[in-house]
Write a protein that holds these residues in place. Structure first.
Motif, PDB file in Angstrom:
ATOM      1  N   TYR A 120     -28.590  -6.373  43.508  1.00 48.26           N
ATOM      2  CA  TYR A 120     -27.525  -7.056  44.245  1.00 48.26           C
ATOM      3  C   TYR A 120     -27.473  -8.540  43.895  1.00 48.26           C
ATOM      4  CZ  TYR A 120     -24.844  -8.965  48.120  1.00 48.26           C
ATOM      5  OH  TYR A 120     -23.919  -9.646  48.869  1.00 48.26           O
ATOM      6  N   GLU A 121     -28.625  -9.171  43.772  1.00 47.70           N
ATOM      7  CA  GLU A 121     -28.660 -10.590  43.401  1.00 47.70           C
ATOM      8  C   GLU A 121     -28.057 -10.803  42.014  1.00 47.70           C
ATOM      9  OE1 GLU A 121     -32.799 -11.424  44.059  1.00 47.70           O
ATOM     10  OE2 GLU A 121     -32.485 -11.754  46.206  1.00 47.70           O
ATOM     11  N   MET A 122     -28.306  -9.882  41.091  1.00 46.19           N
ATOM     12  CA  MET A 122     -27.700  -9.970  39.768  1.00 46.19           C
ATOM     13  C   MET A 122     -26.186  -9.771  39.860  1.00 46.19           C
ATOM     14  SD  MET A 122     -26.422  -8.169  36.794  1.00 46.19           S
ATOM     15  CE  MET A 122     -26.516  -6.555  37.445  1.00 46.19           C
ATOM     16  N   VAL A 123     -25.742  -8.849  40.720  1.00 42.26           N
ATOM     17  CA  VAL A 123     -24.308  -8.606  40.903  1.00 42.26           C
ATOM     18  C   VAL A 123     -23.622  -9.863  41.437  1.00 42.26           C
ATOM     19  CG1 VAL A 123     -22.632  -7.334  42.322  1.00 42.26           C
ATOM     20  CG2 VAL A 123     -24.428  -6.098  41.094  1.00 42.26           C
ATOM     21  N   LEU A 124     -24.261 -10.571  42.358  1.00 42.99           N
ATOM     22  CA  LEU A 124     -23.677 -11.813  42.870  1.00 42.99           C
ATOM     23  C   LEU A 124     -23.491 -12.833  41.745  1.00 42.99           C
ATOM     24  CD1 LEU A 124     -25.558 -12.290  46.261  1.00 42.99           C
ATOM     25  CD2 LEU A 124     -23.221 -11.467  45.900  1.00 42.99           C
ATOM     26  N   GLU A 125     -24.465 -12.938  40.859  1.00 37.49           N
ATOM     27  CA  GLU A 125     -24.343 -13.844  39.709  1.00 37.49           C
ATOM     28  C   GLU A 125     -23.213 -13.393  38.790  1.00 37.49           C
ATOM     29  OE1 GLU A 125     -28.059 -14.310  37.611  1.00 37.49           O
ATOM     30  OE2 GLU A 125     -29.155 -14.514  39.511  1.00 37.49           O
ATOM     31  N   LEU A 126     -23.153 -12.102  38.522  1.00 35.61           N
ATOM     32  CA  LEU A 126     -22.121 -11.562  37.647  1.00 35.61           C
ATOM     33  C   LEU A 126     -20.739 -11.763  38.259  1.00 35.61           C
ATOM     34  CD1 LEU A 126     -21.421 -10.077  35.048  1.00 35.61           C
ATOM     35  CD2 LEU A 126     -21.871  -7.909  36.258  1.00 35.61           C
ATOM     36  N   PHE A 127     -20.627 -11.610  39.556  1.00 38.34           N
ATOM     37  CA  PHE A 127     -19.353 -11.822  40.252  1.00 38.34           C
ATOM     38  C   PHE A 127     -18.824 -13.223  39.937  1.00 38.34           C
ATOM     39  CE2 PHE A 127     -16.830 -12.969  44.043  1.00 38.34           C
ATOM     40  CZ  PHE A 127     -15.933 -11.908  44.061  1.00 38.34           C
ATOM     41  N   GLU A 128     -19.666 -14.215  39.999  1.00 36.06           N
ATOM     42  CA  GLU A 128     -19.254 -15.588  39.689  1.00 36.06           C
ATOM     43  C   GLU A 128     -18.933 -15.736  38.204  1.00 36.06           C
ATOM     44  OE1 GLU A 128     -18.364 -17.940  41.763  1.00 36.06           O
ATOM     45  OE2 GLU A 128     -18.796 -16.467  43.317  1.00 36.06           O
ATOM     46  N   GLN A 129     -19.726 -15.144  37.352  1.00 35.89           N
ATOM     47  CA  GLN A 129     -19.512 -15.272  35.914  1.00 35.89           C
ATOM     48  C   GLN A 129     -18.237 -14.581  35.451  1.00 35.89           C
ATOM     49  OE1 GLN A 129     -23.011 -14.183  33.725  1.00 35.89           O
ATOM     50  NE2 GLN A 129     -24.301 -15.597  34.874  1.00 35.89           N
ATOM     51  N   GLN A 130     -17.809 -13.538  36.154  1.00 34.99           N
ATOM     52  CA  GLN A 130     -16.609 -12.805  35.751  1.00 34.99           C
ATOM     53  C   GLN A 130     -15.317 -13.506  36.172  1.00 34.99           C
ATOM     54  OE1 GLN A 130     -17.193  -8.834  37.326  1.00 34.99           O
ATOM     55  NE2 GLN A 130     -18.231  -8.170  35.464  1.00 34.99           N
ATOM     56  N   ARG A 131     -15.429 -14.588  36.934  1.00 30.76           N
ATOM     57  CA  ARG A 131     -14.237 -15.287  37.430  1.00 30.76           C
ATOM     58  C   ARG A 131     -13.295 -15.673  36.282  1.00 30.76           C
ATOM     59  NH1 ARG A 131     -13.497 -16.964  42.344  1.00 30.76           N
ATOM     60  NH2 ARG A 131     -15.725 -16.890  42.802  1.00 30.76           N
ATOM     61  N   ASP A 132     -13.828 -16.290  35.225  1.00 28.34           N
ATOM     62  CA  ASP A 132     -12.986 -16.709  34.100  1.00 28.34           C
ATOM     63  C   ASP A 132     -12.375 -15.519  33.375  1.00 28.34           C
ATOM     64  OD1 ASP A 132     -13.477 -19.381  34.634  1.00 28.34           O
ATOM     65  OD2 ASP A 132     -15.118 -19.536  33.187  1.00 28.34           O
ATOM     66  N   LEU A 133     -13.144 -14.446  33.233  1.00 26.69           N
ATOM     67  CA  LEU A 133     -12.626 -13.245  32.587  1.00 26.69           C
ATOM     68  C   LEU A 133     -11.441 -12.683  33.367  1.00 26.69           C
ATOM     69  CD1 LEU A 133     -12.878 -10.914  30.490  1.00 26.69           C
ATOM     70  CD2 LEU A 133     -14.449  -9.823  32.122  1.00 26.69           C
ATOM     71  N   ILE A 134     -11.578 -12.603  34.670  1.00 30.32           N
ATOM     72  CA  ILE A 134     -10.500 -12.071  35.510  1.00 30.32           C
ATOM     73  C   ILE A 134      -9.286 -12.985  35.441  1.00 30.32           C
ATOM     74  CG2 ILE A 134      -9.823 -11.413  37.841  1.00 30.32           C
ATOM     75  CD1 ILE A 134     -11.978  -9.598  36.479  1.00 30.32           C
ATOM     76  N   ASP A 135      -9.517 -14.274  35.466  1.00 32.04           N
ATOM     77  CA  ASP A 135      -8.398 -15.217  35.363  1.00 32.04           C
ATOM     78  C   ASP A 135      -7.653 -15.041  34.040  1.00 32.04           C
ATOM     79  OD1 ASP A 135      -8.933 -16.212  37.878  1.00 32.04           O
ATOM     80  OD2 ASP A 135     -10.008 -17.991  37.148  1.00 32.04           O
ATOM     81  N   SER A 136      -8.364 -14.730  32.968  1.00 33.28           N
ATOM     82  CA  SER A 136      -7.691 -14.513  31.673  1.00 33.28           C
ATOM     83  C   SER A 136      -6.820 -13.246  31.737  1.00 33.28           C
ATOM     84  CB  SER A 136      -8.702 -14.422  30.536  1.00 33.28           C
ATOM     85  OG  SER A 136      -9.412 -13.207  30.554  1.00 33.28           O
ATOM     86  N   TYR A 137      -7.274 -12.218  32.437  1.00 34.77           N
ATOM     87  CA  TYR A 137      -6.461 -11.010  32.635  1.00 34.77           C
ATOM     88  C   TYR A 137      -5.210 -11.367  33.434  1.00 34.77           C
ATOM     89  CZ  TYR A 137      -9.795  -7.407  31.084  1.00 34.77           C
ATOM     90  OH  TYR A 137     -10.601  -6.589  30.351  1.00 34.77           O
ATOM     91  N   ALA A 138      -5.379 -12.179  34.475  1.00 36.84           N
ATOM     92  CA  ALA A 138      -4.257 -12.533  35.345  1.00 36.84           C
ATOM     93  C   ALA A 138      -3.199 -13.343  34.584  1.00 36.84           C
ATOM     94  CB  ALA A 138      -4.766 -13.324  36.547  1.00 36.84           C
ATOM     95  N   ARG A 139      -3.624 -14.152  33.605  1.00 38.55           N
ATOM     96  CA  ARG A 139      -2.685 -14.971  32.828  1.00 38.55           C
ATOM     97  C   ARG A 139      -1.996 -14.176  31.723  1.00 38.55           C
ATOM     98  NH1 ARG A 139      -7.056 -18.534  33.269  1.00 38.55           N
ATOM     99  NH2 ARG A 139      -7.703 -18.030  31.153  1.00 38.55           N
ATOM    100  N   ALA A 140      -2.564 -13.048  31.341  1.00 38.69           N
ATOM    101  CA  ALA A 140      -2.001 -12.259  30.245  1.00 38.69           C
ATOM    102  C   ALA A 140      -0.671 -11.634  30.672  1.00 38.69           C
ATOM    103  CB  ALA A 140      -2.971 -11.166  29.820  1.00 38.69           C
ATOM    104  N   PRO A 141       0.292 -11.621  29.778  1.00 37.86           N
ATOM    105  CA  PRO A 141       1.587 -11.003  30.126  1.00 37.86           C
ATOM    106  C   PRO A 141       1.426  -9.493  30.309  1.00 37.86           C
ATOM    107  CG  PRO A 141       1.533 -11.633  27.804  1.00 37.86           C
ATOM    108  CD  PRO A 141       0.253 -12.125  28.416  1.00 37.86           C
ATOM    109  N   LEU A 142       2.196  -8.966  31.239  1.00 31.93           N
ATOM    110  CA  LEU A 142       2.194  -7.518  31.461  1.00 31.93           C
ATOM    111  C   LEU A 142       2.934  -6.832  30.317  1.00 31.93           C
ATOM    112  CD1 LEU A 142       2.972  -7.349  35.267  1.00 31.93           C
ATOM    113  CD2 LEU A 142       0.812  -6.867  34.157  1.00 31.93           C
ATOM    114  N   PRO A 143       2.477  -5.637  29.936  1.00 31.04           N
ATOM    115  CA  PRO A 143       3.151  -4.913  28.846  1.00 31.04           C
ATOM    116  C   PRO A 143       4.535  -4.459  29.243  1.00 31.04           C
ATOM    117  CG  PRO A 143       1.284  -3.628  29.716  1.00 31.04           C
ATOM    118  CD  PRO A 143       1.348  -4.930  30.450  1.00 31.04           C
TER     119      PRO A 143
END
Length: 143
Positions: A120-143
């Motif tokens: 769980y502690e590793m998941v909390l770290e990963l949750f924070e680290q994935q923020r930029d990845l998710i933001d890049s998905y959100a900025r990508a145009p929809l097909p």
């Protein structure tokens, strides 16, 4: 039944998530190698969410899956139903007695589930680290 009664007399399994991710079944013991396998699986294959940030977690899942108000007619209704705004509150909530750190039941469960806590502690770290990845998905145009 009290939480202490359940902890001591009815809780026969521990480190459930580590075992599940490492391919073990209930009542099999888990060890450090299983924790390493579980962490690797989560790290390499999952977008994680956490209960403490449920709305952000659902937003992330929806973003990765391409689900939003433009792609799904029921999106806004569903989000309001689960996160408020409908007058009913959060229907995805269940009341449970809060067991604080230091309570005998908490201490016992923490001891028996140490590998799950480390995961769980590793998941909390990963949750924070994935923020930029998710933001890049959100900025990508929809097909």
């Amino acid at each position: 039944m009290t939480i202490l009664d359940w902890v001591h007399n009815h809780n026969s399994d521990n480190n459930h998530m580590v075992k599940k991710l490492a391919g073990k079944v209930q009542l099999m013991p888990a060890d450090g190698m299983d924790l390493m396998r579980a962490k690797k699986t989560v790290w390499q294959r999952m977008i994680v969410g956490v209960m403490e940030e449920m709305e952000e977690s659902v937003y992330r899942f929806n973003t990765v899956l391409g689900i939003n108000a433009k792609t799904e007619k029921k999106y806004n209704k569903c989000m309001k139903q689960f996160f408020g705004g409908s007058g009913k509150g959060n229907i995805n909530s269940h009341s449970h007695p809060k067991i604080e750190k230091g309570h005998p039941a908490w201490n016992y469960l923490a001891e028996k589930n140490q590998l799950d806590i480390e995961l769980y502690e590793m998941v909390l770290e990963l949750f924070e680290q994935q923020r930029d990845l998710i933001d890049s998905y959100a900025r990508a145009p929809l097909p």
